[in-house]
Design an enzyme around this catalytic site. Structure first.
Site, mmCIF file in Angstrom:
data_model
loop_
_atom_site.group_PDB
_atom_site.id
_atom_site.type_symbol
_atom_site.label_atom_id
_atom_site.label_comp_id
_atom_site.label_asym_id
_atom_site.label_seq_id
_atom_site.Cartn_x
_atom_site.Cartn_y
_atom_site.Cartn_z
ATOM 1 N N HIS A 104 39.638 40.359 40.930
ATOM 2 C CA HIS A 104 39.927 41.353 41.976
ATOM 3 C C HIS A 104 41.404 41.376 42.363
ATOM 4 O O HIS A 104 41.787 42.083 43.282
ATOM 5 C CB HIS A 104 39.078 41.023 43.213
ATOM 6 C CG HIS A 104 38.902 42.162 44.177
ATOM 7 N ND1 HIS A 104 38.188 43.302 43.879
ATOM 8 C CD2 HIS A 104 39.338 42.333 45.463
ATOM 9 C CE1 HIS A 104 38.176 44.114 44.909
ATOM 10 N NE2 HIS A 104 38.878 43.555 45.890
ATOM 11 N N ASP B 81 35.201 39.885 38.709
ATOM 12 C CA ASP B 81 35.495 40.121 40.122
ATOM 13 C C ASP B 81 34.347 39.553 40.963
ATOM 14 O O ASP B 81 33.199 39.962 40.803
ATOM 15 C CB ASP B 81 35.608 41.630 40.341
ATOM 16 C CG ASP B 81 36.060 42.009 41.744
ATOM 17 O OD1 ASP B 81 35.743 41.273 42.698
ATOM 18 O OD2 ASP B 81 36.698 43.061 41.885
ATOM 19 N N SER C 273 39.938 48.510 46.023
ATOM 20 C CA SER C 273 38.921 47.894 46.869
ATOM 21 C C SER C 273 38.623 48.786 48.082
ATOM 22 O O SER C 273 38.156 49.905 47.927
ATOM 23 C CB SER C 273 39.370 46.489 47.268
ATOM 24 O OG SER C 273 38.319 45.737 47.800
#
Length: 299
Positions: free
Chosen positions: A276, A241, A161
């Site tokens: 995620h 996600d 991320s």
């Protein structure tokens, strides 16, 4: 520069060290975890390469150490893993004035801030890519084991991320120096100048001149940095996600690479059903470990 050992945990065939030290760059105490694989304790003659893993928003060195499952892969191939923190911390370190979770503490974005009040402490690019590796090298040199661990030369970088953004950004920025042998990312933000997370962070840390943002923006960097070593960047992205379409957009890196020496070298693998979380990351760590092991000369 000396480290204080806050903990030493047996894990798989090696040990996880929980360390902290005083940083000249951030002017704070910084925590960092490092996993030393089983090969470190068998005193093998060849140097052990190192992978630097950059975590995402809200994380500390503990998250990936506990949930990414890098340790079995480190033992399998024979590399160490360094887990830096995501920002400076402390009562005197300025935080997000909006009390958000996407800026300030735990959200340093791996840049060197140029704006008040953040520029004093938020020096994460220089900390992660210069001060920390040198400090670790010096620390283990004092321990008499610097010849076993290669913190400075045979190294790779990856992240998740915000950390995936940080990994790709640094890999490209430092490409001319061949700093990192390989780069991969899990659900990275690849064009931060055009999404809410990046606009907020870059505006706060770097100011409102958008041209200064391009120094860190992977989609901009990939158009100017030459791929002289026929490198690939490996990316995994879960299709479930919730941040995929609005904040991350890894396909934008492929689009930006068209017509450059990186065209066809950005391997974005979309994986159905994954989100995620660390369930996603831990599932694909083996693929990333193998990718880096090849580039580090372990396979």
């Amino acid at each position: 520069m000396s480290f204080q050992v806050d903990g030493e945990v047996a894990s798989c065939g090696g040990r996880l060290l929980k360390l902290n030290h005083e940083s000249k760059e951030t002017k704070t105490q910084m925590s960092v975890n490092i996993y030393l694989p089983q090969q470190y304790y068998t005193k093998q003659t060849s140097k052990i390469p190192v992978i630097y893993y950059l975590s995402g928003l809200t994380c500390s060195p503990q998250n990936a150490s506990e949930k990414a499952f890098w340790q079995p892969q480190a033992d399998k191939y024979g590399f160490a893993v360094v887990f830096p923190d995501t920002s400076p911390r402390g009562d005197e370190v300025p935080d997000d004035p909006e009390n958000g979770w996407d800026f300030g503490l735990s959200a340093g974005f791996y840049v060197d801030a140029t704006q008040d009040p953040y520029k004093k402490n938020y020096r994460m690019f220089s900390y992660v890519h210069d001060e920390l590796p040198r400090a670790l090298h010096q620390h283990f040199q004092k321990q008499g084991s610097s010849s076993q661990l290669d913190f400075l030369d045979n190294i790779a970088i990856t992240g998740h991320s915000m950390g995936g953004f940080g990994a790709i950004s640094a890999f490209l920025q430092l490409r001319s120096a061949n700093k990192y042998k390989s780069c991969s990312a899990f659900a990275p933000m690849v064009s931060p100048s055009g999404v809410q997370w990046g606009e907020k962070a870059f505006g706060g840390y770097l100011g409102n001149d958008i041209t200064t943002w391009k120094k860190y923006d992977p989609a901009a960097l990939i158009q100017t940095v030459k791929n002289t070593n026929n490198d690939y960047i490996l990316i995994h992205q879960g299709t479930s996600d919730p941040f995929y379409k609005k904040q991350l957009k890894p396909e934008l890196l492929q689009q930006a690479a068209k017509g450059t020496t990186w065209e066809g070298k950005i391997d974005v693998q979309l994986v159905d059903g994954f989100d995620h979380s660390y369930y996603f990351i831990s599932t694909f760590v083996p693929k990333h470990a193998e990718f880096h092991a090849k580039n580090l000369g372990l396979i």
